[in-house]
Design a protein around this motif. Structure first.
Motif, PDB file in Angstrom:
ATOM      1  N   ALA A 134       0.839  -1.211   0.000  1.00  0.00           N
ATOM      2  CA  ALA A 134       0.000   0.000   0.000  1.00  0.00           C
ATOM      3  C   ALA A 134       0.870   1.256   0.000  1.00  0.00           C
ATOM      4  O   ALA A 134       0.590   2.219  -0.716  1.00  0.00           O
ATOM      5  N   LEU A 135       1.930   1.218   0.805  1.00  0.00           N
ATOM      6  CA  LEU A 135       2.840   2.365   0.873  1.00  0.00           C
ATOM      7  C   LEU A 135       3.614   2.530  -0.438  1.00  0.00           C
ATOM      8  O   LEU A 135       3.904   3.661  -0.852  1.00  0.00           O
ATOM      9  N   ALA A 136       3.929   1.425  -1.073  1.00  0.00           N
ATOM     10  CA  ALA A 136       4.627   1.487  -2.362  1.00  0.00           C
ATOM     11  C   ALA A 136       3.736   2.155  -3.408  1.00  0.00           C
ATOM     12  O   ALA A 136       4.203   2.965  -4.224  1.00  0.00           O
ATOM     13  N   ALA A 137       2.447   1.828  -3.370  1.00  0.00           N
ATOM     14  CA  ALA A 137       1.493   2.455  -4.285  1.00  0.00           C
ATOM     15  C   ALA A 137       1.358   3.951  -3.985  1.00  0.00           C
ATOM     16  O   ALA A 137       1.299   4.786  -4.895  1.00  0.00           O
ATOM     17  N   GLU A 138       1.342   4.273  -2.682  1.00  0.00           N
ATOM     18  CA  GLU A 138       1.274   5.685  -2.269  1.00  0.00           C
ATOM     19  C   GLU A 138       2.517   6.434  -2.739  1.00  0.00           C
ATOM     20  O   GLU A 138       2.430   7.558  -3.230  1.00  0.00           O
ATOM     21  N   ALA A 139       3.669   5.777  -2.588  1.00  0.00           N
ATOM     22  CA  ALA A 139       4.934   6.404  -2.999  1.00  0.00           C
ATOM     23  C   ALA A 139       4.949   6.666  -4.501  1.00  0.00           C
ATOM     24  O   ALA A 139       5.427   7.713  -4.960  1.00  0.00           O
ATOM     25  N   GLU A 140       4.412   5.724  -5.251  1.00  0.00           N
ATOM     26  CA  GLU A 140       4.359   5.887  -6.708  1.00  0.00           C
ATOM     27  C   GLU A 140       3.504   7.091  -7.086  1.00  0.00           C
ATOM     28  O   GLU A 140       3.882   7.894  -7.950  1.00  0.00           O
ATOM     29  N   ALA A 141       2.368   7.205  -6.413  1.00  0.00           N
ATOM     30  CA  ALA A 141       1.466   8.334  -6.682  1.00  0.00           C
ATOM     31  C   ALA A 141       2.118   9.662  -6.304  1.00  0.00           C
ATOM     32  O   ALA A 141       2.039  10.647  -7.047  1.00  0.00           O
ATOM     33  N   VAL A 142       2.773   9.667  -5.136  1.00  0.00           N
ATOM     34  CA  VAL A 142       3.459  10.887  -4.678  1.00  0.00           C
ATOM     35  C   VAL A 142       4.575  11.264  -5.638  1.00  0.00           C
ATOM     36  O   VAL A 142       4.753  12.437  -5.981  1.00  0.00           O
ATOM     37  N   ASN A 143       5.335  10.259  -6.077  1.00  0.00           N
ATOM     38  CA  ASN A 143       6.433  10.522  -7.010  1.00  0.00           C
ATOM     39  C   ASN A 143       5.941  11.115  -8.319  1.00  0.00           C
ATOM     40  O   ASN A 143       6.600  11.991  -8.901  1.00  0.00           O
ATOM     41  N   GLU A 144       4.800  10.640  -8.789  1.00  0.00           N
ATOM     42  CA  GLU A 144       4.233  11.178 -10.028  1.00  0.00           C
ATOM     43  C   GLU A 144       3.883  12.653  -9.870  1.00  0.00           C
ATOM     44  O   GLU A 144       4.200  13.479 -10.725  1.00  0.00           O
ATOM     45  N   VAL A 145       3.222  12.967  -8.736  1.00  0.00           N
ATOM     46  CA  VAL A 145       2.822  14.359  -8.476  1.00  0.00           C
ATOM     47  C   VAL A 145       4.054  15.244  -8.310  1.00  0.00           C
ATOM     48  O   VAL A 145       4.140  16.332  -8.897  1.00  0.00           O
TER      49      VAL A 145
END
Length: 239
Positions: A134-145
């Motif tokens: 879940a955190l990896a998915a969150e990190a991916e989203a944050v990195n995109e932004v």
């Protein structure tokens, strides 16, 4: 107003604008660092749980090997009992068997206890894995932004750098070197306005002579207290 002073004021504004993006970049990087810290903590927790299972499995294996040896010892003692002729030998053999059985009981209890711990830990491992994912998915989203934010910042900074380069080329090199020398220690306050007859770099009041020269703006004037380059934002208002 002196031509060079105008150019320095403009250059100072560009430098301030460029440096104003630094906190924005730091804030963007902090967003990424924050979620990465969470991932690292979750991964560390997962690694600890997995290590605990491996360690307990190793202990179970050791106890199982011990049980095998004890069973072999009991089997051997059973054979020896047929050849015993004295009560003393019988007591000694009986004592060995009792000790062996106690060790076997302890080993079986430990195996059961460790296996139960591992069953519970295995459930925690699944939860930890889900948390890491879940955190990896969150990190991916944050990195995109953040990537979009940083790209926009770098684009804007690039445009300002081009503008600064053009202005620097047009400036007289002695004047530019003078400005850069002050900027080494004064940073983005190398060129500051004068308000209420005070330098807005060190906030010290200027004497009438210096203040008059700043108002005229015929030459580049420095603060007699701190050395910053001075100018009047609105000559009409100050006058």
């Amino acid at each position: 107003m002196n031509k060079h002073l105008k150019e320095l004021i403009e250059l100072s504004k560009i430098d301030k604008a460029i440096d104003s993006y630094t906190p924005q970049l730091e804030a963007a990087n902090k967003k990424v660092a924050k979620v990465e810290k969470k991932i690292n903590a979750a991964q560390e927790e997962l690694d600890t749980l997995n290590a605990s299972i491996v360690e307990n499995d190793a202990k179970v294996k050791t106890f199982e090997e011990q049980l095998t040896m004890l069973n072999e010892q009991l089997a051997s003692n059973a054979k020896k009992s047929k050849d015993i002729t004295t009560e003393k030998e019988m007591k000694a053999l009986s004592l060995e068997e009792d000790i062996a059985k106690e060790k076997m009981t302890f080993a079986n209890e430990e195996i059961e206890r460790l296996q139960k711990i591992n069953e519970t830990t295995a459930l925690l491992v699944e939860e930890a894995k889900a948390k890491v994912e879940a955190l990896a998915a969150e990190a991916e989203a944050v990195n995109e932004v953040v990537s979009v934010e940083k790209a926009e910042i770098e684009k804007n900074k690039g445009e300002l750098f081009v503008e600064r380069e053009k202005l620097s080329r047009d400036l007289e090199q002695k004047v530019l070197a003078f400005y850069e020398k002050i900027r080494i220690w004064a940073g983005n306050t190398a060129v500051v306005p004068v308000k209420k007859q005070a330098c807005y770099g060190c906030y010290m009041k200027l004497n009438d002579k210096t203040y008059s020269e700043v108002i005229k703006a015929e030459e580049i004037c420095n603060c007699p207290h701190c050395g910053r380059i001075l100018y009047i934002e609105s000559v009409t208002e100050e006058a």
